[in-house]
Every structure is written in structure tokens, then in C-alpha cells.
Motif scaffolding. Structure first.
Motif, PDB file in Angstrom:
ATOM      1  N   GLY A 127      56.937  70.418  90.049  1.00  0.00           N
ATOM      2  CA  GLY A 127      56.886  69.798  88.733  1.00  0.00           C
ATOM      3  C   GLY A 127      55.533  69.173  88.458  1.00  0.00           C
ATOM      4  N   SER A 128      54.939  68.552  89.477  1.00  0.00           N
ATOM      5  CA  SER A 128      53.623  67.925  89.294  1.00  0.00           C
ATOM      6  C   SER A 128      52.590  68.951  88.839  1.00  0.00           C
ATOM      7  CB  SER A 128      53.137  67.295  90.600  1.00  0.00           C
ATOM      8  OG  SER A 128      54.042  66.333  91.062  1.00  0.00           O
ATOM      9  N   TYR A 152      57.640  59.347  84.495  1.00  0.00           N
ATOM     10  CA  TYR A 152      57.083  59.860  85.747  1.00  0.00           C
ATOM     11  C   TYR A 152      56.878  61.360  85.599  1.00  0.00           C
ATOM     12  CZ  TYR A 152      56.571  61.141  90.625  1.00  0.00           C
ATOM     13  OH  TYR A 152      56.080  61.642  91.799  1.00  0.00           O
ATOM     14  N   HIS A 153      55.653  61.831  85.839  1.00  0.00           N
ATOM     15  CA  HIS A 153      55.378  63.262  85.690  1.00  0.00           C
ATOM     16  C   HIS A 153      54.873  63.875  86.987  1.00  0.00           C
ATOM     17  CE1 HIS A 153      55.812  62.403  81.442  1.00  0.00           C
ATOM     18  NE2 HIS A 153      54.876  61.484  81.546  1.00  0.00           N
ATOM     19  N   GLU A 204      64.145  61.325  79.925  1.00  0.00           N
ATOM     20  CA  GLU A 204      65.085  60.391  80.564  1.00  0.00           C
ATOM     21  C   GLU A 204      64.652  58.940  80.415  1.00  0.00           C
ATOM     22  OE1 GLU A 204      63.439  62.710  82.139  1.00  0.00           O
ATOM     23  OE2 GLU A 204      62.384  61.936  83.884  1.00  0.00           O
ATOM     24  N   ASP A 231      58.581  66.871  79.070  1.00  0.00           N
ATOM     25  CA  ASP A 231      58.687  67.055  80.517  1.00  0.00           C
ATOM     26  C   ASP A 231      60.164  67.055  80.906  1.00  0.00           C
ATOM     27  OD1 ASP A 231      58.584  67.055  83.196  1.00  0.00           O
ATOM     28  OD2 ASP A 231      57.436  65.193  83.431  1.00  0.00           O
ATOM     29  N   VAL A 233      61.495  68.320  83.605  1.00  0.00           N
ATOM     30  CA  VAL A 233      61.654  68.622  85.037  1.00  0.00           C
ATOM     31  C   VAL A 233      63.018  68.125  85.534  1.00  0.00           C
ATOM     32  CG1 VAL A 233      60.778  67.966  87.323  1.00  0.00           C
ATOM     33  CG2 VAL A 233      59.210  68.847  85.589  1.00  0.00           C
ATOM     34  N   LYS A 234      63.425  66.942  85.094  1.00  0.00           N
ATOM     35  CA  LYS A 234      64.744  66.426  85.522  1.00  0.00           C
ATOM     36  C   LYS A 234      65.884  66.925  84.643  1.00  0.00           C
ATOM     37  CE  LYS A 234      63.917  61.822  87.415  1.00  0.00           C
ATOM     38  NZ  LYS A 234      62.648  61.529  86.692  1.00  0.00           N
ATOM     39  N   LYS A 259      62.659  71.352  89.508  1.00  0.00           N
ATOM     40  CA  LYS A 259      63.912  70.824  90.079  1.00  0.00           C
ATOM     41  C   LYS A 259      65.044  71.864  90.077  1.00  0.00           C
ATOM     42  CE  LYS A 259      63.064  65.907  89.855  1.00  0.00           C
ATOM     43  NZ  LYS A 259      62.833  65.347  91.140  1.00  0.00           N
TER      44      LYS A 259
HETATM   45  C1  LIG Z   1      60.192  64.182  84.785  1.00  0.00           C
HETATM   46  C2  LIG Z   1      59.462  64.633  86.017  1.00  0.00           C
HETATM   47  N1  LIG Z   1      58.305  65.285  85.874  1.00  0.00           N
HETATM   48  C3  LIG Z   1      57.607  65.715  86.936  1.00  0.00           C
HETATM   49  C4  LIG Z   1      58.055  65.473  88.215  1.00  0.00           C
HETATM   50  C5  LIG Z   1      57.247  65.950  89.386  1.00  0.00           C
HETATM   51  O1  LIG Z   1      57.922  67.006  89.996  1.00  0.00           O
HETATM   52  P1  LIG Z   1      57.620  67.323  91.544  1.00  0.00           P
HETATM   53  O2  LIG Z   1      58.160  66.176  92.321  1.00  0.00           O
HETATM   54  O3  LIG Z   1      58.354  68.611  91.779  1.00  0.00           O
HETATM   55  O4  LIG Z   1      56.149  67.484  91.693  1.00  0.00           O
HETATM   56  C6  LIG Z   1      59.258  64.808  88.410  1.00  0.00           C
HETATM   57  C7  LIG Z   1      59.740  64.524  89.761  1.00  0.00           C
HETATM   58  O5  LIG Z   1      60.632  63.749  89.988  1.00  0.00           O
HETATM   59  C8  LIG Z   1      59.979  64.359  87.286  1.00  0.00           C
HETATM   60  O6  LIG Z   1      61.139  63.714  87.411  1.00  0.00           O
END
Ligand SMILES: Cc1ncc(COP(=O)(O)O)c(C=O)c1O
Length: 417
Positions: A127-128, A152-153, A204, A231, A233-234, A259
Motif C-alpha cells: 500500500g505504501s 495513514y498512507h 476511515e 486511499d 487500502v483498508k 491489503k
Molecule cells: C489507508 C492505508 N494506506 C496505506 C497503507 C500502507 O499500506 P502498506 O502497509 O501495505 O504499505 C495502509 C496500511 O495500513 C493503510 O491503512
């Protein structure tokens, strides 16, 4: 498996504790960041041996109904046979391979078809990486440098606080929008006219997630010529209709995903509008494992299952059951606790609300020691995840353990309550 609430847990987790002692010698801090102690290394399991479905087993042989779920990838449960078989079959064909693979194309076609308004996409491992790449593309597309973020990204320099050993100057480059004041976005953009490339928001952060709030942020962002990045990811794949943007009927410029996408196999992606993503051509978005076809095969199998089964309905309903059961148990035991979706029921959480922080923390830690010892893996400081493999019987067992744990907390801390 449980223990008396009055005995020490030290021998209960002895294998875990022994491994942790050894790790402290050679791994800085003794663990990776996601492996931080749930309570203390002595009073909570530090090492998990294996997982299957909704359950996991620690190295001391204790079985848990798991809601930490490795922080979100296992939407279908641990070791899903169909997903793992697809990935392993692809591994046996060699992965990753040289050059390109037809799966790269099929994977992105599949994602584009799922996200209304998406016309292009590309793939990563984490995700990062997806969020960092989204910003880089937005910078190229707009010719601007600054960004605004909310949530958080990931672990990369741009999304960490300045005291986290990041390079100088990032605070001027990366501006923070407080989630409680989304209406400040306009002022932030106006303070840097023509300089902000993108606004990236993790849905979120907003409780409850209201369509009009996001729609206003998207409109303001576009009025200022910046790119709006959602974003997910979650939230993607565990929100009804498939994602938060579909739930709320929104079309961001770029969406970031990871995720649940690979159900435990490391894969990430971004999708979005052609007018923005075409600027990604030739940009340095590259890592050795980005083209890993095994993880993409896992993602394709995960998407097959999501198309076939009502996964989001299931995790939503069980989350609602867990939340209302925990609330009722807390009321019955007179504990200052509130359970809620963070912000959706499939990502539930429970907060201790005692006004005195030290009392709140003591009550909280005491509850978690008790509930862990009764076979339920819950995180005290991070939202939880429900999987499609969780059953009503898991919720029943969880609520029974939580009621016992709350009774023990009530008895032990009667003086504080
Ligand atoms: C909303 C969001 N973006 C990005 C990330 C980063 O993902 P990763 O941990 O796979 O690098 C997360 C991780 O928890 C996240 O919750």
C-alpha cells in the motif's frame, strides 16, 4: 483455553517470551512494528505459529479467534485454499518472470471494471508503494510539488511525523488536513495557490463517512487544479458495493488498493482516470517484485470469490453483531467502554472512555490480558478486521470471552469504577 484471572500470565506465554528475548538481541526493538506487544511481552502472545480461516495458534499452542488478522489482508480468512492454489500454480510457472506477463494486463482490466470512472491502472506490492506512486503521478500530471494528506498512507518518509527521522523540509511539502475539520481543505489549498499537486485521503478517518463531506473535498480539490486520491487500502473490498467510493457513489481521480486485494499475497495497485494516469508513462515506478504474477493470481482468485459470494454483507453483519454484543456486555458490567465501526462495522473497535488516562489504560490493559487468555486475539490500539471465514459461532465465543473478561476487570478494579 483460559486461565484464572488472578494468576500471572508469564508461564502462559513462555515460548513466546523466550523467542522475544532472543529477538531483542538481533532485531532492533525485538520485533517488526506490527508485532508490538498487545499488552506486555509477558502478558500477551508475541509469536503466532499459524493461521487458518478465522483462527490462529500461538507458539505456546493457544488457539484464538483472530480479529487482528495480520492488519487486514485476510478478508477471506487465513490460508484460503482457492486463493493459495491459484498463487501456487502461478509460482510453479516461475514468478516473477522477465518482461511482461498477460496477467498484468488482465489484473488491471479486472480492477478497472470494478471501479467506476477508472480507465487505467498499475501494480505494486504494498500500500505504501501505491500511495507514494499516486503522488508521484499527480506531481507529474500537475507540474506541482506540494501535497495534502489525511490519514495513514504508509511508512514512507512523506507520511511520517518529523520526529520519525525523515528528511528536512517535508513539513512544507506535505500538509496535513485534520479529519475533524475537512472544511479547512479550501483554506489549505488557497494558502498555496497553484502549488498543490494532490489531496490524498483515507476514508476511515471520517466518522461517519458522509457522502457530502467527500464530495465537497473532491470538488474543492478539482477547483484548485489538484488530483484527488482516495486511499482505499483498508476499506476496499470490505465495504458494501465493493469499496467506500462505491458505497458513497464517488469517483476520485486515483484510488489506491492493497491489503484484502491478494488475501495474504503481497499485491497493491492504483487505478484512476486516464487524464491523470497517462502521466505515469515513463515515470520511475519500479521494483523487482512489482510484476509478481503469483500475487496477482491470488488477487484474481480473491476477486472471483468476491464476485461469487456476499463477502461484504457477511463481514458487515458479523461486525454489527460484535459491536452491539460488546456494547451490551460493557453496559451490563458497568464498564466505561464504547464499541463502534471504525468507521464501518466490518472494521470494528472498542474504546475505553474513562476520563482519567491512567485509569483508562489500566482498565483497557486488564481487559485485553483477560480476553487474550480466553482465546480471542483483539488489538487494544488498532481497529479490528472481520473476515468471511468468521462465523456466528466465532462471534458467540468472542462475546462469551469478552463478558468473562469484563467481569474479571470489574472485580479486580472495583476501586477504580
Ligand atoms: C489507508 C492505508 N494506506 C496505506 C497503507 C500502507 O499500506 P502498506 O502497509 O501495505 O504499505 C495502509 C496500511 O495500513 C493503510 O491503512
Amino acid at each position: 483455553m483460559s486461565q484464572s484471572s488472578s494468576t500471572s500470565t508469564h508461564s502462559f506465554y513462555k515460548n513466546s517470551a523466550a523467542l522475544y528475548r532472543r529477538s531483542c538481541e538481533i532485531i532492533p526493538g525485538g520485533h517488526h512494528l506490527s508485532g508490538r506487544p498487545l499488552v506486555t511481552p509477558e502478558d500477551s502472545p508475541m509469536y503466532i505459529d499459524r493461521g487458518e480461516g478465522s483462527r490462529c495458534w500461538d507458539v505456546d499452542g493457544h488457539e484464538y479467534v483472530d480479529y487482528v488478522m495480520a492488519f487486514g489482508p485476510h478478508l477471506l480468512g487465513y490460508a484460503h485454499p482457492e486463493v493459495d492454489a491459484a498463487a501456487i500454480a502461478q509460482l510453479r510457472r516461475g514468478a516473477p518472470l522477465s518482461m511482461n506477463h498477460p496477467l498484468h494486463l488482465k489484473f488491471i482490466e479486472r480492477l478497472i471494471a470494478r471501479f467506476p470512472g477508472a480507465e487505467m491502472g498499475t501494480f505494486f506490492k504494498t500500500g505504501s508503494e501505491a500511495t507514494t506512486a499516486a503522488l508521484r503521478i499527480a506531481r507529474r500530471a500537475t507540474g506541482r510539488r506540494r501535497v495534502i494528506r489525511c490519514g495513514y498512507h504508509g511508512w514512507h518518509d512523506w507520511c511520517l511525523p518529523l520526529d520519525a527521522a525523515v528528511p528536512d523540509g517535508l513539513a512544507q511539502q506535505v500538509l496535513e488536513l485534520p479529519a475533524a475539520e475537512p472544511e479547512r481543505l479550501g483554506a489549505l489549498l488557497q494558502a498555496h495557490p497553484g502549488e498543490v499537486a494532490a489531496v490524498i485521503v483515507a476514508p476511515e478517518m471520517f466518522h461517519p463517512p458522509r457522502r457530502e463531506v467527500f464530495a465537497a473535498m473532491i470538488e474543492t480539490t478539482r477547483e484548485h487544479g489538484a488530483v484527488f486520491i482516495f486511499d482505499e487500502v483498508k476499506t476496499a473490498f470490505r465495504t458494501p458495493r465493493g469499496s467506500m467510493q462505491q458505497f458513497l457513489d464517488l469517483q476520485p481521480d486515483i484510488t489506491t488498493l492493497s491489503k484484502a486485494l491478494g488475501n495474504g499475497w503481497a499485491v497493491a495497485a492504483l487505478v484512476g482516470k486516464r487524464s491523470v494516469l497517462r502521466h505515469g508513462a515513463g515515470l520511475h515506478l519500479s521494483a523487482t517484485y512489482h510484476g509478481d504474477t503469483a500475487a496477482m493470481a491470488a488477487a484474481m482468485a480473491t476477486l472471483d470469490i468476491l464476485d461469487r459470494e456476499d463477502v461484504t454483507g457477511h463481514v458487515w453483519r458479523l461486525g454489527e453483531r460484535l459491536i452491539s454484543g460488546l456494547d451490551a456486555a460493557a453496559r451490563a458490567h458497568g464498564l466505561p467502554v464504547v464499541a463502534y465501526g471504525e468507521p464501518i462495522p466490518s472494521m470494528p473497535f472498542m474504546r475505553f472512555t474513562h476520563p482519567q488516562p491512567d485509569v483508562r489504560d489500566r482498565l483497557r490493559d486488564s481487559f485485553y490480558v483477560e480476553v487474550l487468555a480466553r482465546g480471542v486475539l483483539l488489538h487494544p490500539r488498532h481497529l479490528w478486521f472481520i473476515s468471511h471465514a468468521h462465523r456466528d459461532a466465532d462471534i458467540d465465543r468472542t462475546l462469551a470471552a469478552a463478558r468473562e473478561a469484563m467481569a474479571a476487570v470489574r472485580e479486580r478494579h472495583a476501586d477504580l469504577l
